[in-house]
Motif scaffolding. Structure first.
Motif, PDB file in Angstrom:
ATOM      1  N   ALA A   1       1.089  -1.010  -0.239  1.00  0.00           N
ATOM      2  CA  ALA A   1       0.374   0.170  -0.049  1.00  0.00           C
ATOM      3  C   ALA A   1       1.068   1.562   0.048  1.00  0.00           C
ATOM      4  O   ALA A   1       0.670   2.181  -0.974  1.00  0.00           O
ATOM      5  N   VAL A   2       1.460   1.222   1.227  1.00  0.00           N
ATOM      6  CA  VAL A   2       3.024   2.344   0.784  1.00  0.00           C
ATOM      7  C   VAL A   2       3.583   2.706  -0.292  1.00  0.00           C
ATOM      8  O   VAL A   2       3.672   3.700  -1.180  1.00  0.00           O
ATOM      9  N   LEU A   3       3.698   1.079  -1.250  1.00  0.00           N
ATOM     10  CA  LEU A   3       4.658   1.311  -2.569  1.00  0.00           C
ATOM     11  C   LEU A   3       3.968   2.425  -3.486  1.00  0.00           C
ATOM     12  O   LEU A   3       3.904   3.142  -4.269  1.00  0.00           O
ATOM     13  N   VAL A   4       2.190   1.862  -3.186  1.00  0.00           N
ATOM     14  CA  VAL A   4       1.481   2.169  -4.012  1.00  0.00           C
ATOM     15  C   VAL A   4       1.629   3.961  -4.338  1.00  0.00           C
ATOM     16  O   VAL A   4       1.549   4.341  -5.069  1.00  0.00           O
ATOM     17  N   GLY A   5       0.750   3.838  -2.965  1.00  0.00           N
ATOM     18  CA  GLY A   5       1.127   5.304  -2.749  1.00  0.00           C
ATOM     19  C   GLY A   5       2.019   6.243  -3.238  1.00  0.00           C
ATOM     20  O   GLY A   5       2.034   7.544  -3.453  1.00  0.00           O
ATOM     21  N   GLY A   6       3.286   5.798  -2.630  1.00  0.00           N
ATOM     22  CA  GLY A   6       4.789   6.636  -3.225  1.00  0.00           C
ATOM     23  C   GLY A   6       4.286   6.934  -4.304  1.00  0.00           C
ATOM     24  O   GLY A   6       4.947   7.574  -4.970  1.00  0.00           O
ATOM     25  N   THR A   7       3.816   5.486  -5.432  1.00  0.00           N
ATOM     26  CA  THR A   7       4.106   5.997  -7.250  1.00  0.00           C
ATOM     27  C   THR A   7       2.998   7.475  -7.692  1.00  0.00           C
ATOM     28  O   THR A   7       3.350   7.935  -8.304  1.00  0.00           O
ATOM     29  N   THR A   8       1.611   6.862  -6.758  1.00  0.00           N
ATOM     30  CA  THR A   8       0.769   7.742  -7.262  1.00  0.00           C
ATOM     31  C   THR A   8       0.878   9.453  -6.555  1.00  0.00           C
ATOM     32  O   THR A   8       1.084   9.777  -7.233  1.00  0.00           O
ATOM     33  N   ALA A   9       2.211   9.626  -5.688  1.00  0.00           N
ATOM     34  CA  ALA A   9       1.927  10.380  -5.029  1.00  0.00           C
ATOM     35  C   ALA A   9       3.206  11.305  -5.976  1.00  0.00           C
ATOM     36  O   ALA A   9       3.426  13.199  -5.769  1.00  0.00           O
ATOM     37  N   ALA A  10       3.885  10.552  -6.427  1.00  0.00           N
ATOM     38  CA  ALA A  10       4.494  10.635  -7.670  1.00  0.00           C
ATOM     39  C   ALA A  10       4.736  11.632  -8.460  1.00  0.00           C
ATOM     40  O   ALA A  10       4.835  12.435  -9.334  1.00  0.00           O
ATOM     41  N   VAL A  11       3.364  10.773  -9.049  1.00  0.00           N
ATOM     42  CA  VAL A  11       2.625  11.096 -10.625  1.00  0.00           C
ATOM     43  C   VAL A  11       2.067  12.385 -10.087  1.00  0.00           C
ATOM     44  O   VAL A  11       1.991  13.671 -11.097  1.00  0.00           O
ATOM     45  N   THR A  12       1.551  12.316  -9.377  1.00  0.00           N
ATOM     46  CA  THR A  12       0.574  13.355  -8.623  1.00  0.00           C
ATOM     47  C   THR A  12       1.586  14.877  -8.445  1.00  0.00           C
ATOM     48  O   THR A  12       1.622  16.467  -9.118  1.00  0.00           O
ATOM     49  N   LEU A  13       2.458  15.002  -8.086  1.00  0.00           N
ATOM     50  CA  LEU A  13       3.347  15.762  -7.606  1.00  0.00           C
ATOM     51  C   LEU A  13       4.071  16.428  -8.908  1.00  0.00           C
ATOM     52  O   LEU A  13       4.487  17.746  -9.078  1.00  0.00           O
ATOM     53  N   LEU A  14       4.622  15.807  -9.574  1.00  0.00           N
ATOM     54  CA  LEU A  14       5.190  15.421 -10.548  1.00  0.00           C
ATOM     55  C   LEU A  14       4.206  16.324 -11.380  1.00  0.00           C
ATOM     56  O   LEU A  14       5.033  17.840 -12.370  1.00  0.00           O
ATOM     57  N   THR A  15       3.010  16.321 -12.251  1.00  0.00           N
ATOM     58  CA  THR A  15       2.317  16.913 -12.956  1.00  0.00           C
ATOM     59  C   THR A  15       1.888  18.123 -12.344  1.00  0.00           C
ATOM     60  O   THR A  15       1.351  18.898 -13.062  1.00  0.00           O
ATOM     61  N   ALA A  16       1.784  18.738 -11.062  1.00  0.00           N
ATOM     62  CA  ALA A  16       1.355  19.535 -11.095  1.00  0.00           C
ATOM     63  C   ALA A  16       2.380  20.679 -10.087  1.00  0.00           C
ATOM     64  O   ALA A  16       2.745  21.776 -10.278  1.00  0.00           O
ATOM     65  N   GLY A  17       4.203  19.728 -10.454  1.00  0.00           N
ATOM     66  CA  GLY A  17       5.096  20.806 -10.646  1.00  0.00           C
ATOM     67  C   GLY A  17       5.213  20.785  -9.253  1.00  0.00           C
ATOM     68  O   GLY A  17       5.924  21.809  -9.006  1.00  0.00           O
ATOM     69  N   LEU A  18       4.990  19.898  -8.353  1.00  0.00           N
ATOM     70  CA  LEU A  18       5.394  20.552  -6.929  1.00  0.00           C
ATOM     71  C   LEU A  18       6.761  18.960  -6.644  1.00  0.00           C
ATOM     72  O   LEU A  18       6.768  19.221  -5.896  1.00  0.00           O
ATOM     73  N   LEU A  19       6.867  18.504  -7.477  1.00  0.00           N
ATOM     74  CA  LEU A  19       8.193  17.342  -7.370  1.00  0.00           C
ATOM     75  C   LEU A  19       9.587  18.164  -7.725  1.00  0.00           C
ATOM     76  O   LEU A  19      10.238  17.590  -7.972  1.00  0.00           O
ATOM     77  N   THR A  20       9.645  18.935  -5.904  1.00  0.00           N
ATOM     78  CA  THR A  20      10.883  19.700  -6.033  1.00  0.00           C
ATOM     79  C   THR A  20      11.708  18.614  -5.305  1.00  0.00           C
ATOM     80  O   THR A  20      12.224  17.426  -4.707  1.00  0.00           O
ATOM     81  N   TRP A  21      12.900  18.979  -4.729  1.00  0.00           N
ATOM     82  CA  TRP A  21      13.867  18.578  -4.358  1.00  0.00           C
ATOM     83  C   TRP A  21      13.782  17.883  -2.669  1.00  0.00           C
ATOM     84  O   TRP A  21      13.678  16.911  -2.602  1.00  0.00           O
ATOM     85  N   ALA A  22      12.505  18.474  -2.130  1.00  0.00           N
ATOM     86  CA  ALA A  22      12.111  18.301  -0.646  1.00  0.00           C
ATOM     87  C   ALA A  22      10.666  16.575  -0.828  1.00  0.00           C
ATOM     88  O   ALA A  22      11.159  16.118  -0.309  1.00  0.00           O
TER      89      ALA A  22
END
Length: 424
Positions: free
Chosen positions: A286-307
């Motif tokens: 579940a954590v891995l599914v959440g992590g990959t989903t978060a990566a896509v979401t943040l990337l699409t929103a332009g929020l995948l910064t260093w932090a």
């Protein structure tokens, strides 16, 4: 029996650890080399190189396991180390992308043959059954610690040297591994009939297919590979091009994922004494599914910064530890004692088969179509694997309590209740 009191085992184990770290450091340096050769298309180069690696592991490892009893094993192990050392030494000298593919194919063919050969030697050196089980555990812990520490060591090294010197150091490591193998006495195996050898090599896979909880483990391998491929393949391009980072920054971001794995691994022994392995592993999925989903979401929103990247990468590391750490205990609890080596060999091949599926998605699709489509595909694969694991591994199959060591200090005689931990 004190496991590390056995001189020959001690030397062979040290050789394995050095070779593992050599492979891990080479993977980090290879990503930087790919960026030097291909720039923003480094993901394509690295994805192809790692796909070649997985093909070698899936095809060659079972063949080596089937026929290793026909070879002079010490000479063979030394030869494999020498080949890997020579290949790594040649990597910083290449100027074309296709050179990477040829050399990586040769190196990973040697690595794929080394592991089953090493595993086949251990029972001939460690003859006590409980000590042999602890030897398997120590080997698995070494694999885990390599995946955790290699990026950190690479980050520290890259603060003082270029990645081509990192190749030089890992080449020396492989030669040291070969010297340690030469210093050990390795008994020759008794040859067996070809059919029986092949049956022995595939017995573990047949066990996986007919055991519900092991079918669940197969599905969880896909979850781990889908999330892990984002980190392994795309970190170098994301950090260097997307975030404008340096070579050392790449290694430190990889270390963020390793740090998440380490924290989870340190916490798990207490948890696994009270909670079933199935619950822990499904939580990790579940954590891995959440992590990959978060990566896509943040990337699409332009929020995948260093932090944001560090947080997501760390979460993926945590999820991988939750799935991988209890796996050894599940394997040992699912088969008869004499079938344990076959089960671990099968997991070795099947887990790499999952990476063979996901590496091209991260590398090829990520380069040609962009990270968003690639990571979305990997998130879907992770979700599909998690759902399949829930369906294939019935809840009543996961009630066994499992404990797991996080340190290779496995020499004290004790009732064997520990699991193995693992990484890639």
């Amino acid at each position: 029996m004190r496991l590390f009191a056995l001189r020959d085992y001690r030397h062979l184990f040290a050789a394995q650890v050095i070779a593992l770290f050599g492979t891990g450091l080479t993977t980090v340096a290879l990503g930087l080399l790919a960026y030097d050769l291909a720039g923003p298309r480094a993901g394509l180069v690295l994805g192809t190189a790692l796909t070649i690696k997985m093909v070698m592991y899936v095809v060659i490892a079972p063949l080596a396991a089937a026929y290793v009893d026909r070879l002079p094993r010490r000479t063979f192990l030394v030869l494999l180390d020498v080949v890997r050392g020579a290949v790594v030494l040649a990597l910083p000298l290449i100027t074309e992308v296709w050179h990477v593919y040829v050399l990586i194919g040769l190196m990973q063919a040697a690595s794929a043959a080394f592991t089953p050969t090493f595993q086949a030697v251990i029972p001939d050196i460690v003859t006590d059954r409980s000590a042999y089980t602890r030897a398997l555990s120590a080997s698995q812990v070494a694999s885990t610690m390599e995946s955790l520490l290699s990026p950190v060591l690479a980050a520290v090294a890259l603060a003082f040297m270029s990645f081509d010197l990192l190749f030089l150091g890992t080449s020396a490591g492989f030669l040291l591994s070969a010297a340690l193998v030469l210093s050990a006495r390795v008994p020759q195996a008794r040859p067996s009939a070809e059919t029986r050898a092949w049956d022995r090599a595939t017995a573990g896979i047949r066990t996986f297919l007919r055991t519900p909880r092991l079918r669940g483990v197969m599905a969880l391998n896909l979850v781990v590979a889908a999330a892990g491929s984002i980190v392994v393949v795309n970190t170098v391009t994301h950090v260097r091009t997307g975030l404008g980072g340096s070579q050392s920054d790449v290694a430190w971001m990889l270390a963020a994922s390793g740090g998440g794995t380490l924290l989870a691994a340190l916490a798990l022994p207490r948890v696994l004494g009270r909670v079933s392995a199935r619950t822990v592993m499904m939580t990790g999925a579940a954590v891995l599914v959440g992590g990959t989903t978060a990566a896509v979401t943040l990337l699409t929103a332009g929020l995948l910064t260093w932090a944001g990247t560090a947080v997501v990468w760390s979460a993926i590391g945590v999820g991988m530890a939750l799935v991988i750490t209890p796996t050894g205990g599940v394997l040992r609890g699912s088969v008869a004692p004499e079938a344990v080596p076959g089960a671990f060999a099968a997991q070795f091949s099947l887990s790499h088969l999952a990476w063979l599926i996901t590496y091209p998605v991260a590398g090829w699709l990520g380069t040609e179509a962009g990270f968003a489509p690639a990571w979305s595909t990997l998130a879907l694969l992770a979700g599909a694997g998690a759902v399949a694991a829930l369906l294939l591994w019935p809840r009543h199959e996961g009630r066994e309590a499992v404990t797991a060591p996080v340190s290779p200090a496995l020499t004290a005689p004790r009732t064997d209740r520990s699991t193995l931990t693992e990484a890639a």
